[in-house]
Motif scaffolding. Sequence first.
Motif, PDB file in Angstrom:
ATOM      1  N   PHE A  67      29.941  40.690 -22.781  1.00 26.51           N
ATOM      2  CA  PHE A  67      29.051  39.567 -23.068  1.00 26.51           C
ATOM      3  C   PHE A  67      27.652  39.813 -22.519  1.00 26.51           C
ATOM      4  CE2 PHE A  67      27.111  35.749 -21.167  1.00 26.51           C
ATOM      5  CZ  PHE A  67      26.665  35.148 -22.341  1.00 26.51           C
ATOM      6  N   LEU A  68      27.552  40.322 -21.289  1.00 26.60           N
ATOM      7  CA  LEU A  68      26.239  40.559 -20.701  1.00 26.60           C
ATOM      8  C   LEU A  68      25.467  41.628 -21.479  1.00 26.60           C
ATOM      9  CD1 LEU A  68      26.999  40.421 -16.865  1.00 26.60           C
ATOM     10  CD2 LEU A  68      25.864  38.700 -18.277  1.00 26.60           C
ATOM     11  N   SER A  69      26.175  42.600 -22.031  1.00 26.20           N
ATOM     12  CA  SER A  69      25.508  43.615 -22.857  1.00 26.20           C
ATOM     13  C   SER A  69      24.967  42.980 -24.128  1.00 26.20           C
ATOM     14  CB  SER A  69      26.491  44.742 -23.208  1.00 26.20           C
ATOM     15  OG  SER A  69      26.880  45.434 -22.050  1.00 26.20           O
ATOM     16  N   TRP A  70      25.744  42.077 -24.714  1.00 28.70           N
ATOM     17  CA  TRP A  70      25.236  41.343 -25.886  1.00 28.70           C
ATOM     18  C   TRP A  70      24.041  40.473 -25.490  1.00 28.70           C
ATOM     19  CZ3 TRP A  70      24.934  36.032 -26.400  1.00 28.70           C
ATOM     20  CH2 TRP A  70      24.516  35.569 -27.652  1.00 28.70           C
ATOM     21  N   ALA A  71      24.144  39.781 -24.359  1.00 28.94           N
ATOM     22  CA  ALA A  71      23.081  38.880 -23.923  1.00 28.94           C
ATOM     23  C   ALA A  71      21.774  39.620 -23.667  1.00 28.94           C
ATOM     24  CB  ALA A  71      23.512  38.126 -22.660  1.00 28.94           C
ATOM     25  N   ALA A  72      21.858  40.873 -23.221  1.00 31.13           N
ATOM     26  CA  ALA A  72      20.645  41.643 -22.948  1.00 31.13           C
ATOM     27  C   ALA A  72      19.902  41.996 -24.225  1.00 31.13           C
ATOM     28  CB  ALA A  72      20.998  42.923 -22.184  1.00 31.13           C
TER      29      ALA A  72
END
Length: 213
Positions: A171-176
């Motif tokens: 999720f954090l990779s998508w959010a970045a």
Amino acid sequence: MKKLIVVLMLYCSTSPVWATDAKLENIQVETSVQAVERGVDDLMNNCHSCHSLKYIKYRDLATFGIDKKKIDEWRGDQPIDAPLAGLMSDEAAMQSFGLVPPDLSLMTKAREGGASYVYSYLLGYYNTPEGMTGNHIFPETKMPDPLGISSATEPAQRDELRKTAHDIVSFLSWAADPHEQERHRLGYYVIGYLVILTLLLYFVKNQIWSRLK
């Protein structure tokens, strides 16, 4: 000026953000809606009490395909265009940790090692012989063990926490970079358009030169 340069060099060489003996565990993040939804769900349960994602709005989650009922539960009475603000105020964070927890929007891009760094960090907690909690990746961290990996002793429990960490990092990779897949799709259309345009111009050129000959 020379003294300032020396101080900066010493700081960079000793800071645990850059220097650590622990090795990162290389991972491949998932980009599916299901994986990202599991990740944001886990993040809201384990990290959102302290951390914010100021560059991600609830509308971004809905646009990506996250379940609307879950989004409504997370945002409460906040508008759909509100960012994912942490539940703890800066003042309370300063009293508890001595600093304000960092925003997580760009965390996988802000750290050398990217998603592998964040994943290894989440699973890098351990208990010292003195009964304290440490972290192999970032020894000076002030954040408590968010997933409880340091107290997990059963292999099945540790495997489950690994899956949770992997989903959070996905999720954090998508959010970045939430528009990465959209850019890729647009890129295919642009390349296709340029190929067709090139072929048309090639045929037009042949027609013009055939008349001149």
